[in-house]
Design an enzyme around this catalytic site. Structure first.
Site, PDB file in Angstrom:
ATOM      1  N   ASP A  69     -12.413  17.876 -12.417  1.00  0.00           N
ATOM      2  CA  ASP A  69     -11.167  18.848 -12.003  1.00  0.00           C
ATOM      3  C   ASP A  69     -10.912  19.491 -13.253  1.00  0.00           C
ATOM      4  O   ASP A  69     -11.338  19.441 -14.370  1.00  0.00           O
ATOM      5  CB  ASP A  69      -9.901  17.763 -11.679  1.00  0.00           C
ATOM      6  CG  ASP A  69      -9.250  18.588 -10.839  1.00  0.00           C
ATOM      7  OD1 ASP A  69      -8.178  17.874 -10.049  1.00  0.00           O
ATOM      8  OD2 ASP A  69      -8.752  19.864 -10.978  1.00  0.00           O
TER       9      ASP A  69
HETATM   10  C1  GLC Z   1      -6.112  21.618 -10.081  1.00  0.00           C
HETATM   11  C2  GLC Z   1      -6.274  20.835  -8.960  1.00  0.00           C
HETATM   12  C3  GLC Z   1      -7.699  20.644  -8.054  1.00  0.00           C
HETATM   13  C4  GLC Z   1      -7.861  22.347  -8.093  1.00  0.00           C
HETATM   14  C5  GLC Z   1      -8.184  22.609  -9.336  1.00  0.00           C
HETATM   15  C6  GLC Z   1      -8.674  24.167  -9.615  1.00  0.00           C
HETATM   16  O1  GLC Z   1      -5.595  21.036 -10.992  1.00  0.00           O
HETATM   17  O2  GLC Z   1      -6.204  19.245  -9.193  1.00  0.00           O
HETATM   18  O3  GLC Z   1      -7.228  20.422  -6.826  1.00  0.00           O
HETATM   19  O4  GLC Z   1      -9.061  22.475  -7.067  1.00  0.00           O
HETATM   20  O5  GLC Z   1      -7.438  22.367 -10.331  1.00  0.00           O
HETATM   21  O6  GLC Z   1      -7.648  25.014  -9.462  1.00  0.00           O
END
Ligand code: GLC
Length: 736
Positions: free
Chosen positions: A267
């Site tokens: 993430d």
């Molecule tokens: C965010 C979220 C995730 C998302 C990623 C890209 O912090 O936790 O669900 O897909 O970053 O935006």
């Protein structure tokens, strides 16, 4: 590309080339024209600026012209001509924004949910997206956490069915697998991000292994079994080890036990955060721990870029890097990018976006996702009559009813508002619209978008004026249709709350309207279960519309007028107060259950200041029709139990109905919840129609895991409970 040729390409890559493939950056870091540049990227702390034409993927660029330009630049300027992978946060729609997942799952129409995912995939494909960062499959039982809105809810069975439907809808099946109009699914967040301590965003998660194996890991496993191509790691600690650096979780469980061999993406900045967690001693250590944990892609940090070149001089790490890069190349090859790097981008036909067919599917899903919690007798309303309706509240003509994640690719201007829906079906003279209260205290929070929000939502007005205006309009009406709830930024990521009540000004408005002694229909716009205990009694009818998406106004109006009959069931319990949290239906008995305990009044499992039961529990949902169900038989064989039951519609209203079948379990080596949902069906019954239904229940529902992850099956006596909108009938069965 033939695998042999892919292998030759792989073998031609230098260490730097391989490390570049593990870098994922937000596409917005590149200038408007889409031409690669090092601009703001420098702030990420790359020790040696990577060749941006060689990186593996970018995300959250959704403009097809920009993507075309970026891909063209990569293929022109990169040495190995490896196409870039385009990923995006398409969580519940690209331009056709559907109801939030917490709502969709409550439809229990998994075919329709799959159709909606197919629309999202097609619209994403036609805009050049290869991978979508959904479905989010974090089991959620704490509405203080703002991201419950993007989850299928508290129940394991529901979440597993949702997972399979969405993954199959995105990726396609059989000959259509990852072909035209389909994209790869990146499920998230592995694992158990939905159980943060205290409901506080990004907080630690502590779960026993049996809770993980029997509940929290099940939806992700269902998605892996449906061949999801990617998994995203979670931000949180899981039992003291960050998920993103957790070898047991990602290697032993995800890859070995579940058999996942796709791409594991971190993430946002989660690899670098291994140091912040206090798990890695420095950036190099973070890179090492994430690589050993099987993380293939580093989203939005320079940790892999800075740390891997040195690390992979040791063969153990070189092997891990090769595995990661091979998985990334295999994914690009499965998507056909080597043959067609402009996949989808050359077929962009805006006519294919937000089509009437797509909007019709969205309207159906709205109708099937809104949960009727209460209805004394008011609904359905009477359009084209002399019934005068005061429509009070800022949501009626608000375009901001799409929910937190829709803004990545959706457009508020696409929203078919409630006002538009009402004006389609009611005589204009019947309807009186007043705002009642400001949805936002100010538009300052929207920064550069302030003007746009104000233009679309109307100016902030004096609250007391709005209140008075609403009272006056309501006095002249026969019925009050009141829209209340959260504004969309109050849920989603980074929106944990400790107070789940409606804002004070909304409670005051409800009470003042109630003084008029006119029937009130409540429409609740929300991304999470709220605490409605103080206000529920003032409503004659109460419909939870969640954040209903672009066709919210049409679907909700169809429900209000009876063109559609509510059939949704809550996927998450609404607490009586925050003190009950986590409150969910699948509870264990305890040694001193409140009901039929041998202990005295005091010494049983209860609160002294509130009931154990939530205000509205999982599965709650009403219909305009009256349904009844009765068991007929249950016969078992080696693999499954084949049950039959009679289902009746004892009313003049046609309608959809979702019978739920629960397993009641009384004893096991690892104590099981008193009841677990094990099957649902979804039928349309005309007025006064009755049918005999059959359902086949796999015997695996009688199994469970212990804390060592070993599977148990206990032969013995069980009960199947048929639940028809809260009316329950039990069927004892003997399992051998
Ligand atoms: C965010 C979220 C995730 C998302 C990623 C890209 O912090 O936790 O669900 O897909 O970053 O935006």
């Amino acid at each position: 590309m033939e695998e042999q040729k892919l292998k030759e390409l792989f073998d031609s890559l230098s260490i730097d080339d391989k490390v570049s493939q593990t870098i994922q950056l937000n596409g917005d870091l590149f200038v408007e024209s889409g031409v690669m540049t090092t601009g703001p990227v420098k702030d990420l702390g790359f020790k040696k600026e990577p060749n941006f034409y060689e990186i593996g993927s970018i995300y959250n660029v959704n403009d097809y012209q920009k993507l075309y330009q970026i891909q063209k630049d990569v293929l022109t300027n990169s040495s190995h001509k490896i196409p870039l992978l385009f990923m995006s946060d398409i969580i519940y729609g690209f331009r056709t924004i559907f109801p939030i997942p917490l709502a969709q799952a409550g439809s229990y129409d998994f075919d329709l949910i799959q159709q909606a995912a197919e629309v999202s995939a097609k619209e994403s494909y036609l805009n050049g997206i290869h991978v979508v960062f959904s479905p989010m499959l974090d089991l959620v039982r704490d509405p203080r956490w703002g991201r419950v809105m993007e989850s299928p809810g508290e129940d394991v069975y529901t979440s597993k069915q949702f997972a399979k439907s969405v993954v199959n809808g995105y990726q396609g099946e059989k000959e259509m697998y990852l072909k035209e109009n389909h994209v790869a699914a990146c499920i998230k967040h592995f694992a158990a991000y939905g159980a943060p301590e205290s409901g506080r965003e990004y907080n630690q998660v502590e779960l026993s292994n049996q809770k993980l194996f029997n509940e929290y890991l099940q939806p992700y496993q269902a998605a892996v079994e449906a061949n999801c191509e990617l998994v995203m790691t979670a931000f949180n600690l899981l039992n003291g080890v960050p998920a993103t650096g957790n070898q047991w979780l990602n290697q032993t469980i995800l890859r070995e036990r579940f058999g996942f061999n796709g791409v594991l993406v971190s993430d946002y900045a989660a690899i670098a955060e291994l140091e912040t967690h206090g798990f890695a001693k420095d950036s190099e250590d973070a890179a090492k721990k994430a690589l050993l944990a099987g993380v293939d892609l580093d989203m939005m940090t320079a940790t892999y870029a800075n740390g891997l070149p040195e690390l992979v001089k040791k063969s153990e790490f070189a092997k891990r890097l090769d595995e990661a890069v091979w998985r990334i190349l295999v994914l690009k090859n499965k998507l056909g990018l080597f043959e067609d790097p402009f996949r989808g981008l050359t077929q962009v036909n805006t006519g294919e976006i937000l089509t009437q067919e797509a909007k019709d599917i969205a309207t159906q899903l709205v109708e099937k996702s809104c949960v009727l919690l209460k209805n004394k007798s008011l609904l359905p309303l009477k359009p084209k009559s002399n019934q005068k309706i005061a429509v009070v509240g800022p949501y009626a003509d608000s375009h901001f009813t799409l929910g937190f994640w829709a803004s990545v690719s959706g457009k508020s201007s696409d929203v078919f508002t409630l006002k538009a829906g009402l004006l389609e079906q009611f005589d204009e003279e019947q309807l009186f619209f007043t705002r009642g209260f400001n949805l936002y205290e100010s538009y300052e929070q929207f920064g550069p978008l302030k003007a746009g929000f104000e233009q679309l939502n109307g100016p902030i007005e004096e609250e007391s004026f709005l209140l008075q205006q609403a009272i006056e309009q309501a006095e002249a009406a026969d019925v009050i249709l009141l829209t209340i709830g959260e504004q969309f930024l109050e849920s989603g990521e980074g929106a944990s709350k400790t107070n789940l009540q409606l804002p004070e000004k909304q409670i005051r408005l409800i009470k003042e309207l109630a003084e008029l002694n006119k029937p009130i229909i409540g429409l609740l716009y929300t991304g999470r279960p709220l605490v409605l205990t103080e206000v529920e009694k003032y409503f004659d009818s109460l419909l939870v519309v969640w954040f209903p998406g672009v066709m919210g106004g049409k679907g909700i109006t169809n429900l209000l007028t009876g063109r559609a009959n509510p059939s949704a069931r809550l996927t998450m319990s609404f607490p009586k107060n925050e003190g009950q949290i986590p409150v969910y239906y699948a509870q264990t008995s305890t040694g001193r259950p409140l009901a039929d305990s041998t202990h005295s009044e005091r010494f049983v499992s209860k609160y002294i200041d509130a009931p154990n039961e939530p205000l509205f529990s999982f599965g709650t949902g009403l219909s305009y029709a009256t349904f009844a169900g009765h068991w007929q038989s249950a016969k078992g064989n080696e693999e499954m139990i084949r049950c039959s039951y009679e289902l009746k519609n004892r009313s003049e209203h046609d309608g959809w109905i979702t019978p739920q079948i629960y397993l009641l379990n009384y004893s096991a080596e690892i104590v099981q919840p008193i009841k677990r949902l094990i099957a649902t069906q979804h039928f349309f019954l005309k007025a006064n129609e009755q049918k005999v239904m059959t359902v086949e229940i796999p015997k695996t529902v009688f199994t469970y895991f212990d804390n060592q992850g070993d599977l148990h099956f206990d032969a013995g006596e069980y009960v199947l409970q048929l639940d028809i909108l809260g009316k329950q009938e039990n069927l004892p069965i003997k399992i051998s």
